[in-house]
Design a protein around this motif. Sequence first.
Motif, mmCIF file in Angstrom:
data_model
loop_
_atom_site.group_PDB
_atom_site.id
_atom_site.type_symbol
_atom_site.label_atom_id
_atom_site.label_comp_id
_atom_site.label_asym_id
_atom_site.label_seq_id
_atom_site.Cartn_x
_atom_site.Cartn_y
_atom_site.Cartn_z
ATOM 1 N N HIS A 100 -1.980 -6.806 3.147
ATOM 2 C CA HIS A 100 -2.835 -5.408 2.947
ATOM 3 C C HIS A 100 -3.365 -5.276 4.080
ATOM 4 O O HIS A 100 -3.249 -5.898 4.980
ATOM 5 C CB HIS A 100 -3.545 -6.289 1.947
ATOM 6 C CG HIS A 100 -3.371 -6.739 0.139
ATOM 7 N ND1 HIS A 100 -3.548 -5.469 -1.016
ATOM 8 C CD2 HIS A 100 -2.520 -6.887 0.043
ATOM 9 C CE1 HIS A 100 -2.455 -6.128 -1.659
ATOM 10 N NE2 HIS A 100 -1.719 -7.201 -1.482
ATOM 11 N N LEU A 102 -8.539 -6.737 2.853
ATOM 12 C CA LEU A 102 -9.686 -7.742 1.338
ATOM 13 C C LEU A 102 -10.880 -8.494 1.588
ATOM 14 O O LEU A 102 -10.434 -8.894 3.031
ATOM 15 C CB LEU A 102 -8.396 -8.754 1.427
ATOM 16 C CG LEU A 102 -7.102 -8.150 0.513
ATOM 17 C CD1 LEU A 102 -5.775 -9.806 0.494
ATOM 18 C CD2 LEU A 102 -7.421 -7.375 -0.668
ATOM 19 N N SER A 131 -11.065 -12.032 0.608
ATOM 20 C CA SER A 131 -11.233 -12.536 1.474
ATOM 21 C C SER A 131 -9.704 -13.140 0.360
ATOM 22 O O SER A 131 -8.939 -12.711 -0.847
ATOM 23 C CB SER A 131 -11.186 -14.098 0.563
ATOM 24 O OG SER A 131 -11.143 -15.257 0.138
ATOM 25 N N THR A 132 -8.486 -13.288 1.228
ATOM 26 C CA THR A 132 -7.019 -13.301 0.768
ATOM 27 C C THR A 132 -6.990 -14.764 -0.048
ATOM 28 O O THR A 132 -5.972 -14.633 -1.487
ATOM 29 C CB THR A 132 -6.059 -14.047 1.607
ATOM 30 O OG1 THR A 132 -6.696 -14.894 2.609
ATOM 31 C CG2 THR A 132 -5.561 -12.982 2.918
ATOM 32 N N PHE A 152 -8.700 -13.118 -3.499
ATOM 33 C CA PHE A 152 -7.601 -12.660 -4.147
ATOM 34 C C PHE A 152 -6.367 -13.519 -4.822
ATOM 35 O O PHE A 152 -6.072 -12.962 -5.891
ATOM 36 C CB PHE A 152 -6.179 -11.286 -2.793
ATOM 37 C CG PHE A 152 -5.630 -10.165 -3.919
ATOM 38 C CD1 PHE A 152 -5.747 -8.852 -3.531
ATOM 39 C CD2 PHE A 152 -4.647 -10.778 -4.061
ATOM 40 C CE1 PHE A 152 -5.410 -8.347 -4.344
ATOM 41 C CE2 PHE A 152 -3.576 -9.802 -4.528
ATOM 42 C CZ PHE A 152 -4.229 -8.488 -4.318
ATOM 43 N N CYS A 153 -5.859 -14.248 -4.656
ATOM 44 C CA CYS A 153 -4.979 -15.244 -4.674
ATOM 45 C C CYS A 153 -5.297 -16.253 -6.122
ATOM 46 O O CYS A 153 -4.614 -16.285 -6.885
ATOM 47 C CB CYS A 153 -4.452 -16.315 -3.696
ATOM 48 S SG CYS A 153 -3.184 -15.225 -2.454
ATOM 49 N N VAL A 175 0.131 -13.493 0.720
ATOM 50 C CA VAL A 175 -0.561 -12.255 0.507
ATOM 51 C C VAL A 175 -1.555 -12.545 1.807
ATOM 52 O O VAL A 175 -2.540 -13.156 2.394
ATOM 53 C CB VAL A 175 -1.473 -12.155 -0.842
ATOM 54 C CG1 VAL A 175 -2.719 -10.592 0.102
ATOM 55 C CG2 VAL A 175 -1.273 -12.214 -2.012
ATOM 56 N N ALA A 194 -3.848 -10.725 4.725
ATOM 57 C CA ALA A 194 -5.095 -9.267 5.267
ATOM 58 C C ALA A 194 -4.251 -9.238 6.687
ATOM 59 O O ALA A 194 -4.908 -9.952 7.314
ATOM 60 C CB ALA A 194 -5.784 -9.350 4.538
ATOM 61 N N GLN A 219 -10.143 -8.843 7.452
ATOM 62 C CA GLN A 219 -10.353 -9.359 6.302
ATOM 63 C C GLN A 219 -11.846 -9.689 6.437
ATOM 64 O O GLN A 219 -12.254 -10.104 7.285
ATOM 65 C CB GLN A 219 -10.151 -10.996 6.265
ATOM 66 C CG GLN A 219 -10.183 -12.547 4.571
ATOM 67 C CD GLN A 219 -9.540 -13.077 4.691
ATOM 68 O OE1 GLN A 219 -8.917 -14.195 3.878
ATOM 69 N NE2 GLN A 219 -9.764 -14.503 5.962
#
Length: 246
Positions: free
Chosen positions: A14, A17, A19-20, A23-24, A38, A40, A43
């Motif tokens: 991405h 984002l 925070s990866t 997101f996860c 994932v 980024a 971030q």
Amino acid sequence: MSFQTGFRWTLECHELLGSTSDFCKIAADEGAPHGMAVLAFRQTAGRGTRGRQWDAPEGNLSFSFICRDAHCDALVEIMPFLLAVALHDALASCVINAPLRIKWPNDITAHGAKLAGVLIERGGAGESSWIVTGIGVNIRSAPMITGRKTVALVTLGAQIDAPSLARLILDQVGLWLGRWKRDGFAPLRQAWLDRAHEPGSRLAVQRGENYIEGFFAGLDERGRLLLQTDLNEVQTFAAGDILLLG
């Protein structure tokens, strides 16, 4: 115990984002599979251990991935050491003759300066349990951290981009996950010790509001840090900030 075998991962990238790991975690709660990773390129709300902000300038690595296992309790206990060894070996393949060391439990340092860090979080319940691991590596720049030295891969002679490094790390995670499932914790513990700061290194470990000084005396069979104090007592630590004093 019966564990899942293999570590098939997928990596999605991405541009931006918050925070990866966040997101996860959301994706894991929604049923995202084991091995989803994932990344980024930028971030904006990265997090380190104990709620610290993790500065992630563009060009550095910020990524997270999901692990699921039928025995999540066993996996989460050894995860800090598995990730430290996997991250160390992936980074070592990018540089020549750089003195990379693990600082307990899973920071990677070079010349005593922080190069990479790991954040491990767990959630879900039962068959829906998950572990989300966030990894940050200083590739192009070394952020300023008050009271701590930092270093970037580029100053150690490495030339690699964030997605390529993430793939190297995920491959190493799969390798060490397989070894742990096959052989247990003892070989992983020894691999960690082989890559860590030297026995006898002077350390200060946080306990409450204070730091206890002493000498690194290894890990016990559960992975707890052993510190030989100046009073010739050996204390064990399962958590806490650690400072290398030289």
